[in-house]
Scaffold this active site. Structure first.
Site, PDB file in Angstrom:
ATOM      1  N   ASP A 248       0.834  -1.197   0.000  1.00  0.00           N
ATOM      2  CA  ASP A 248       0.000   0.000   0.000  1.00  0.00           C
ATOM      3  C   ASP A 248       0.868   1.246   0.000  1.00  0.00           C
ATOM      4  OD1 ASP A 248       0.751   0.263   2.715  1.00  0.00           O
ATOM      5  OD2 ASP A 248      -0.822  -1.149   3.250  1.00  0.00           O
ATOM      6  N   LYS A 270      -4.071   2.322   0.699  1.00  0.00           N
ATOM      7  CA  LYS A 270      -4.945   2.641   1.805  1.00  0.00           C
ATOM      8  C   LYS A 270      -4.782   4.104   2.190  1.00  0.00           C
ATOM      9  CE  LYS A 270      -4.470  -0.210   5.150  1.00  0.00           C
ATOM     10  NZ  LYS A 270      -4.429  -1.429   5.954  1.00  0.00           N
ATOM     11  N   MET A 383      -0.703   9.075  12.384  1.00  0.00           N
ATOM     12  CA  MET A 383      -1.892   9.473  11.619  1.00  0.00           C
ATOM     13  C   MET A 383      -2.559  10.707  12.230  1.00  0.00           C
ATOM     14  SD  MET A 383      -3.528   5.715  10.862  1.00  0.00           S
ATOM     15  CE  MET A 383      -3.046   4.909  12.386  1.00  0.00           C
ATOM     16  N   ALA A 412       9.945  10.307   7.599  1.00  0.00           N
ATOM     17  CA  ALA A 412      11.091   9.981   8.450  1.00  0.00           C
ATOM     18  C   ALA A 412      11.967   8.906   7.831  1.00  0.00           C
ATOM     19  CB  ALA A 412      10.584   9.494   9.804  1.00  0.00           C
TER      20      ALA A 412
HETATM   21  N1  SAH Z   1       2.598   0.311  10.964  1.00  0.00           N
HETATM   22  C1  SAH Z   1       3.140   1.641  10.750  1.00  0.00           C
HETATM   23  C2  SAH Z   1       2.131   2.709  11.009  1.00  0.00           C
HETATM   24  C3  SAH Z   1       0.972   2.715  10.075  1.00  0.00           C
HETATM   25  S1  SAH Z   1      -0.142   4.013  10.388  1.00  0.00           S
HETATM   26  C4  SAH Z   1       4.372   1.831  11.634  1.00  0.00           C
HETATM   27  O1  SAH Z   1       4.672   0.961  12.467  1.00  0.00           O
HETATM   28  O2  SAH Z   1       5.053   2.835  11.470  1.00  0.00           O
HETATM   29  C5  SAH Z   1       0.388   5.242   9.269  1.00  0.00           C
HETATM   30  C6  SAH Z   1       1.064   6.388   9.982  1.00  0.00           C
HETATM   31  O3  SAH Z   1       2.381   6.041  10.315  1.00  0.00           O
HETATM   32  C7  SAH Z   1       1.207   7.632   9.142  1.00  0.00           C
HETATM   33  O4  SAH Z   1       0.034   8.389   9.142  1.00  0.00           O
HETATM   34  C8  SAH Z   1       2.331   8.336   9.859  1.00  0.00           C
HETATM   35  O5  SAH Z   1       1.856   8.958  11.014  1.00  0.00           O
HETATM   36  C9  SAH Z   1       3.193   7.176  10.308  1.00  0.00           C
HETATM   37  N2  SAH Z   1       4.317   6.953   9.402  1.00  0.00           N
HETATM   38  C10 SAH Z   1       4.600   5.847   8.705  1.00  0.00           C
HETATM   39  N3  SAH Z   1       5.759   5.977   8.042  1.00  0.00           N
HETATM   40  C11 SAH Z   1       6.237   7.187   8.324  1.00  0.00           C
HETATM   41  C12 SAH Z   1       7.400   7.928   7.974  1.00  0.00           C
HETATM   42  N4  SAH Z   1       8.323   7.413   7.149  1.00  0.00           N
HETATM   43  N5  SAH Z   1       7.560   9.147   8.487  1.00  0.00           N
HETATM   44  C13 SAH Z   1       6.665   9.695   9.322  1.00  0.00           C
HETATM   45  N6  SAH Z   1       5.555   9.040   9.685  1.00  0.00           N
HETATM   46  C14 SAH Z   1       5.329   7.817   9.208  1.00  0.00           C
END
Ligand code: SAH
Length: 476
Positions: A248, A270, A383, A412
């Protein structure tokens, strides 16, 4: 080919090492691992060698080398720091037709020892013909990381079934297909996880059915926050053997490039409010693909069990009896913290850290505000970008100081990473001023101040792009 590779059986074979120093010790250790019956000749021994001699693990002749020491030996190693002695050893051995290695001296050697990756009974040997041992060692390091520790177990397991598989499938093609399906699928994974009982019963079943149809499975794999270097070995290996990948938005394209080239790629995106496939359909799709005998890789951003719906996805698999495995990934909060220089805990500023989501199934935020506004902690909001204004307001309304430091980390760990710092009060404006976009994490707490000193990522090239403290928004 300058050297002909062979694997020599040394159990109980008489072997000689000439030399009593550190180099000799390394050779002695290897030869003992191979079960050799060792004699060491040297005027004196380093303590480790002396203690091996004292324990009776090798026979020790104190004194100088004499040619008759080589009589009856299968292998001879010269490891002294005197070339004249090494030459005598080499000549004595060669006169008797015994293979001899002089350490770091291919000219005096009739055999050379490769760099080895030991997953006994699986052993991989790498040689550069004695010319560039360092290169052989670099190659070995790469192979070490590619070849799972469990391959030794797998080789032993497969050897146990070798005869029976041979009897069951009389033609070579069928036998090969059977072994491929076993060695690349869930049976092999079970062995490498130490679950031989399950692997055994699956093998029995497949032998009874004479089935070489591949057995499907689903691997729910955390791909980390986006930087390919932050994948786990396990994730990478599964990516390289998958038949089909479901991914996704959160999986960066650099990561998808690492998936096996001929694997089918299915986008099940998603993006918020733009669900390409409803969750239930994704779950059932995985069930169907696995039933077709395919190895399905469900690639998830970050960690699958941290706001990743991983739990929901495998529940369906479990209900349908599909073998599955979950591989953890670096969650984006960890990635963002490290790459933005914001430690999540710190003995002076935060004794705990809480991960929350700013987004609920029904679109409202319901968080435990009294808990989240307590002092001495860090809160990371996943999120939370679209709700940032409401979130910051709620923090303040529940008693958090308006000047509490708060950061947003966008993309990040990737080359697009930006960290923007403000306070609970200023963060919403800062987010819009810098046009921060998803994916982004909000980090709230005193630890955010440390970013000024501790941020390191891309700082040298372009500090302004990775760390922007808006004018007039002093936060400490
Ligand atoms: N399972 C993932 C989270 C999924 S929810 C984890 O463990 O990181 C999706 C949220 O994750 C995004 O809305 C954001 O808040 C965060 N996210 C995921 N990758 C990111 C990144 N590279 N930099 C900043 N936030 C990130």
């Amino acid at each position: 080919m300058d050297y002909f590779p062979v694997f020599v059986k040394l159990q109980e074979a008489p072997c000689l090492v000439v030399g009593g120093g550190e180099v000799a010790l390394r050779k002695v250790r290897l030869l003992l691992e191979a079960g050799a019956r060792l004699t060491v000749v040297a005027p004196q021994l380093v303590p480790e060698l002396a203690s091996l001699a004292a324990q009776g693990q090798l026979a020790y002749h104190a004194g100088v080398f004499e040619p008759q020491h080589t009589v009856g030996m299968r292998l001879v190693v010269a490891a002294t720091n005197r070339r004249d002695i090494n030459r005598q050893v080499s000549e004595a051995a060669q006169q008797r037709g015994i293979l001899v290695n002089v350490v770091d001296d291919p000219e005096l050697s009739t055999y050379i020892t490769p760099a080895i990756i030991d997953r006994s009974p699986l052993v991989i040997a790498v040689s550069t013909g004695g010319g560039v041992p360092v290169l052989a060692r670099l190659i070995r390091a790469r192979l070490e990381s590619l070849i799972p520790a469990g391959f030794g177990q797998l080789a032993r397991f497969a050897a146990r079934f070798r005869e029976r598989v041979k009897q069951r499938f009389d033609n070579v093609e069928a036998r090969r297909a059977f072994w491929e399906s076993v060695l690349e699928g869930p049976v092999a994974e079970a062995v490498m996880h130490g679950n031989e009982a399950m692997a055994d019963s699956e093998m029995e079943k497949r032998l009874a059915e004479a089935s070489s149809k591949p057995l499907g499975a689903v691997y729910l794999v955390g791909a980390g926050p986006g930087n390919p270097d932050l994948l786990t070995f396990r994730a990478l290996r599964l990516m390289q053997q998958a038949d089909v990948v479901l991914y996704d938005n959160l999986v960066a394209s650099e990561l998808l490039d690492l998936v096996r080239r001929d694997a089918e790629r299915i986008y099940v995106g998603k993006a918020r409010a733009n669900h390409t496939l409803p969750q239930e359909d994704i779950n059932l799709l995985m069930v169907r693909l696995a039933r077709e005998g395919r190895r399905v890789l469900r690639l998830k951003g970050g960690d699958p069990f941290t706001f990743g719906r991983g739990g929901e996805e495998i529940q369906t698999l479990a209900e349908h009896d599909i073998p599955f495995e979950v591989v953890p990934g670096i969650t984006s909060a960890s990635g963002a913290a490290s790459y933005a220089g914001i430690p999540l805990t710190h003995r002076d500023y935060a004794q705990s850290v809480t991960f929350v989501t700013g987004h609920k199934k029904d679109g409202t935020i319901q968080l435990d505000w009294p808990a989240l506004t307590r002092p001495d902690q860090t809160v990371v909001v996943y999120m939370g970008l679209t709700m940032a204004a409401d979130l910051c307001q709620a923090f303040i309304a529940h008693g958090k100081a308006p000047d509490t430091p708060a950061a947003v980390v966008e993309w990040a760990t990737t080359q697009r990473q930006r960290t923007v710092i403000g306070t609970l009060e200023s963060l919403p404006q800062v987010i819009s001023r810098y046009e921060v976009r998803s994916p982004a994490l909000i980090i709230v707490g005193e630890v955010v101040n440390l970013a000024d000193k501790l941020s390191w990522y891309r700082r040298v090239e372009n500090r302004a792009a990775t760390m922007q403290v808006p004018e007039g928004q002093e936060h400490d």
